[in-house]
Design a protein around this motif. Structure first.
Motif, PDB file in Angstrom:
ATOM      1  N   PRO A 100       0.831  -1.215   0.000  1.00 22.87           N
ATOM      2  CA  PRO A 100       0.000   0.000   0.000  1.00 22.87           C
ATOM      3  C   PRO A 100       0.858   1.255   0.000  1.00 22.87           C
ATOM      4  N   THR A 101       0.513   2.186  -0.877  1.00 23.55           N
ATOM      5  CA  THR A 101       1.375   3.351  -1.053  1.00 23.55           C
ATOM      6  C   THR A 101       0.574   4.550  -1.540  1.00 23.55           C
ATOM      7  N   VAL A 102       1.177   5.734  -1.422  1.00 17.72           N
ATOM      8  CA  VAL A 102       0.653   6.977  -1.977  1.00 17.72           C
ATOM      9  C   VAL A 102       1.772   7.639  -2.755  1.00 17.72           C
ATOM     10  N   GLN A 103       1.488   7.995  -4.001  1.00 16.29           N
ATOM     11  CA  GLN A 103       2.471   8.679  -4.836  1.00 16.29           C
ATOM     12  C   GLN A 103       1.784   9.844  -5.543  1.00 16.29           C
ATOM     13  N   GLU A 104       2.414  11.007  -5.490  1.00 15.57           N
ATOM     14  CA  GLU A 104       1.869  12.184  -6.161  1.00 15.57           C
ATOM     15  C   GLU A 104       2.634  12.427  -7.460  1.00 15.57           C
ATOM     16  N   PHE A 105       1.889  12.566  -8.537  1.00 17.51           N
ATOM     17  CA  PHE A 105       2.453  12.878  -9.844  1.00 17.51           C
ATOM     18  C   PHE A 105       1.985  14.274 -10.258  1.00 17.51           C
ATOM     19  N   ASP A 106       2.423  14.700 -11.433  1.00 21.73           N
ATOM     20  CA  ASP A 106       2.099  16.061 -11.887  1.00 21.73           C
ATOM     21  C   ASP A 106       0.598  16.289 -12.027  1.00 21.73           C
ATOM     22  N   ASN A 107      -0.107  15.292 -12.542  1.00 17.30           N
ATOM     23  CA  ASN A 107      -1.535  15.486 -12.816  1.00 17.30           C
ATOM     24  C   ASN A 107      -2.442  14.498 -12.087  1.00 17.30           C
ATOM     25  N   CYS A 108      -1.923  13.817 -11.068  1.00 14.63           N
ATOM     26  CA  CYS A 108      -2.765  12.853 -10.329  1.00 14.63           C
ATOM     27  C   CYS A 108      -2.092  12.433  -9.043  1.00 14.63           C
ATOM     28  N   ILE A 109      -2.870  11.760  -8.210  1.00 17.93           N
ATOM     29  CA  ILE A 109      -2.354  11.064  -7.034  1.00 17.93           C
ATOM     30  C   ILE A 109      -2.688   9.587  -7.202  1.00 17.93           C
ATOM     31  N   PHE A 110      -1.687   8.744  -6.992  1.00 20.70           N
ATOM     32  CA  PHE A 110      -1.895   7.303  -7.079  1.00 20.70           C
ATOM     33  C   PHE A 110      -1.908   6.708  -5.675  1.00 20.70           C
ATOM     34  N   LEU A 111      -2.930   5.889  -5.390  1.00 20.30           N
ATOM     35  CA  LEU A 111      -3.040   5.200  -4.106  1.00 20.30           C
ATOM     36  C   LEU A 111      -3.288   3.724  -4.346  1.00 20.30           C
ATOM     37  N   SER A 112      -2.750   2.904  -3.489  1.00 13.77           N
ATOM     38  CA  SER A 112      -3.068   1.474  -3.523  1.00 13.77           C
ATOM     39  C   SER A 112      -3.217   0.966  -2.100  1.00 13.77           C
ATOM     40  N   ILE A 113      -4.125   0.024  -1.908  1.00 11.07           N
ATOM     41  CA  ILE A 113      -4.405  -0.537  -0.583  1.00 11.07           C
ATOM     42  C   ILE A 113      -4.966  -1.933  -0.768  1.00 11.07           C
ATOM     43  N   LYS A 114      -4.754  -2.782   0.209  1.00 10.30           N
ATOM     44  CA  LYS A 114      -5.295  -4.135   0.163  1.00 10.30           C
ATOM     45  C   LYS A 114      -6.738  -4.127   0.676  1.00 10.30           C
ATOM     46  N   MET A 115      -7.613  -4.716  -0.100  1.00  6.63           N
ATOM     47  CA  MET A 115      -9.029  -4.786   0.267  1.00  6.63           C
ATOM     48  C   MET A 115      -9.342  -6.204   0.736  1.00  6.63           C
ATOM     49  N   LEU A 116      -9.792  -6.323   1.981  1.00  5.15           N
ATOM     50  CA  LEU A 116     -10.102  -7.627   2.577  1.00  5.15           C
ATOM     51  C   LEU A 116     -11.607  -7.801   2.677  1.00  5.15           C
ATOM     52  N   GLN A 117     -12.058  -9.023   2.389  1.00 10.23           N
ATOM     53  CA  GLN A 117     -13.476  -9.341   2.513  1.00 10.23           C
ATOM     54  C   GLN A 117     -13.626 -10.691   3.180  1.00 10.23           C
ATOM     55  N   LEU A 118     -14.671 -10.811   3.994  1.00  9.32           N
ATOM     56  CA  LEU A 118     -14.950 -12.047   4.721  1.00  9.32           C
ATOM     57  C   LEU A 118     -16.102 -12.771   4.065  1.00  9.32           C
ATOM     58  N   ASN A 119     -15.856 -14.030   3.693  1.00  7.25           N
ATOM     59  CA  ASN A 119     -16.918 -14.878   3.176  1.00  7.25           C
ATOM     60  C   ASN A 119     -17.691 -15.456   4.364  1.00  7.25           C
ATOM     61  N   GLU A 120     -18.893 -14.938   4.574  1.00  6.46           N
ATOM     62  CA  GLU A 120     -19.679 -15.318   5.755  1.00  6.46           C
ATOM     63  C   GLU A 120     -20.022 -16.805   5.748  1.00  6.46           C
ATOM     64  N   GLU A 121     -20.263 -17.348   4.563  1.00  4.23           N
ATOM     65  CA  GLU A 121     -20.703 -18.744   4.462  1.00  4.23           C
ATOM     66  C   GLU A 121     -19.585 -19.716   4.812  1.00  4.23           C
ATOM     67  N   HIS A 122     -18.387 -19.447   4.289  1.00  7.40           N
ATOM     68  CA  HIS A 122     -17.271 -20.370   4.499  1.00  7.40           C
ATOM     69  C   HIS A 122     -16.303 -19.893   5.581  1.00  7.40           C
ATOM     70  N   GLY A 123     -16.469 -18.643   6.027  1.00 10.85           N
ATOM     71  CA  GLY A 123     -15.587 -18.118   7.053  1.00 10.85           C
ATOM     72  C   GLY A 123     -14.161 -17.892   6.591  1.00 10.85           C
ATOM     73  N   THR A 124     -13.965 -17.644   5.290  1.00 10.85           N
ATOM     74  CA  THR A 124     -12.634 -17.449   4.734  1.00 10.85           C
ATOM     75  C   THR A 124     -12.421 -15.988   4.351  1.00 10.85           C
ATOM     76  N   LEU A 125     -11.158 -15.589   4.314  1.00  9.03           N
ATOM     77  CA  LEU A 125     -10.793 -14.231   3.942  1.00  9.03           C
ATOM     78  C   LEU A 125     -10.284 -14.192   2.509  1.00  9.03           C
ATOM     79  N   THR A 126     -10.690 -13.173   1.772  1.00  9.27           N
ATOM     80  CA  THR A 126     -10.153 -12.947   0.434  1.00  9.27           C
ATOM     81  C   THR A 126      -9.505 -11.573   0.414  1.00  9.27           C
ATOM     82  N   VAL A 127      -8.460 -11.439  -0.372  1.00  3.08           N
ATOM     83  CA  VAL A 127      -7.731 -10.174  -0.462  1.00  3.08           C
ATOM     84  C   VAL A 127      -7.523  -9.828  -1.925  1.00  3.08           C
ATOM     85  N   GLU A 128      -7.686  -8.575  -2.245  1.00  7.03           N
ATOM     86  CA  GLU A 128      -7.373  -8.092  -3.580  1.00  7.03           C
ATOM     87  C   GLU A 128      -6.794  -6.693  -3.482  1.00  7.03           C
TER      88      GLU A 128
END
Length: 354
Positions: A100-128
């Motif tokens: 996960p990072t933040v970078q500022e460019f001339d005409n934009c800001i770039f951000l990235s972060i890990k998104m976690l979700q919980l599968n309620e049915e199986h009780g497993t975690l997914t990440v993207e």
């Protein structure tokens, strides 16, 4: 899902700005959706060609361009050219294992972060990996696969909620990050509830399944912490970033994100300590139980030592054992053995040995 960062051999030596997909392909066809709005108007539609979305950047409205699927190199190149972005930005988007990072460019800001979700049915975690490109009037979000995690944001836009409809791309960025961080806290609360229930059962019924659950929860918690801690650094950097793409009124919301991240970190640290205490408590309970068993067996053995001695004497084959010829010798021997056993039990009880 990959719990640790893995690098393929064909990625080694490539230029940082080369448009090369570094990740696992999770969707076959790239989906592009556009939501264009201001305080009065709303236009929401899927688009087949990126050129349709590029035309929105010249409008005096807020445009949210959401792209599901990161593997199409030609599409990424068209986005870079159409929105006048540095190819390094799109190369970072295609790197799903990036921190996960933040970078500022001339005409934009770039951000990235890990998104976690919980599968309620199986009780497993997914990440993207979630990537955001913030410009004056356009926010481009990149997801590895199609999902409905941001549907509450779309509903707020559709229902004409004033704060989001009157805001700009910086506030929309805050809203998306807020959803991601809320999921962190929710997943931690679900895991924490399981940990607290386990803590109640350890003292009463410690068994082999208990230690297995503790290890499972520690593994899940470590996985969460590996993704949450870098996200905290990213949010902290974003809240301190002085950029023309972020209005002063929005910084207070980024500070809210920082507070929420601190809450998530504090919760993860607390649950980690609880799991460590539970592991110690489990071993203590097992040791105590084992000591109780050994104490019982020791007392049982000590009581039977004099009884065995008495039985050994009168079980010999010598003829000259006077007591053997008494009419009540057998009953006297039993009475003596019972008396000795009771006497020893009373003695052990007074010494608080059991």
């Amino acid at each position: 899902m990959a719990r640790f960062v893995r690098k393929n051999k064909d990625e080694i030596g490539r230029a940082p700005d080369e448009l090369f997909y570094r990740g696992e392909k999770k969707i076959d066809e790239v989906l592009i959706r556009v939501i264009d709005f201001d305080s009065k108007n709303l236009n929401e539609q899927p688009v087949k060609d990126i050129t349709e979305a590029i035309a929105y950047q010249d409008k005096k409205t807020v445009t949210w361009l959401n792209i599901d699927g990161l593997h199409n190199k030609e599409l990424m190149l068209d986005i870079a050219k159409g929105f006048h972005l540095d190819e390094l930005v799109l190369a970072n988007v295609m790197n799903t294992s990036s921190r996960p990072t933040v970078q500022e460019f001339d005409n934009c800001i770039f951000l990235s972060i890990k998104m976690l979700q919980l599968n309620e049915e199986h009780g497993t975690l997914t990440v993207e990996n979630l990537s955001l490109i913030l410009t004056k009037s356009v926010l481009i979000s990149f997801q590895e696969k199609k999902g409905d995690v941001f549907e509450p944001i779309r509903e707020r836009i559709r229902k004409n909620r004033k704060r989001i409809r009157n805001g700009w791309t910086d506030y929309l960025t805050f809203a998306l990050l807020d959803i991601v961080i809320d999921n962190y806290i929710y997943i931690l609360s679900v895991l924490g509830e399981k940990i607290e229930i386990l803590e109640e059962n350890i003292g009463n019924h410690p068994n082999k399944s208990t230690i297995r659950k503790i290890n499972d929860y520690k593994r899940e918690l470590n996985f969460l912490r590996r993704n949450i801690r870098p996200a905290k650094e990213m949010i902290l950097t974003l809240s301190k970033l002085e950029s023309e793409f972020i209005f002063d009124s929005t910084y207070i919301h980024f500070q809210e994100l920082r507070d929420n991240m601190n809450q998530a970190i504090d919760s993860s640290d607390s649950y980690r300590e609880i799991l460590t205490d539970q592991l110690n408590l489990y071993h203590t309970s097992v040791s105590t139980k084992l000591n109780d068993i050994m104490k019982f067996l020791t007392i049982f053995s000590v009581i039977f030592i004099p009884l065995t001695f008495i039985a050994g004497i009168y079980g010999t084959n010598f003829d000259n054992v006077p007591e053997l010829h008494y009419q009540y010798s057998y009953y006297i021997m039993w009475a003596a053995m019972i008396f000795v056993a009771i006497l020893m039990l009373i003695y052990f009880k007074k010494r608080n040995w059991f």
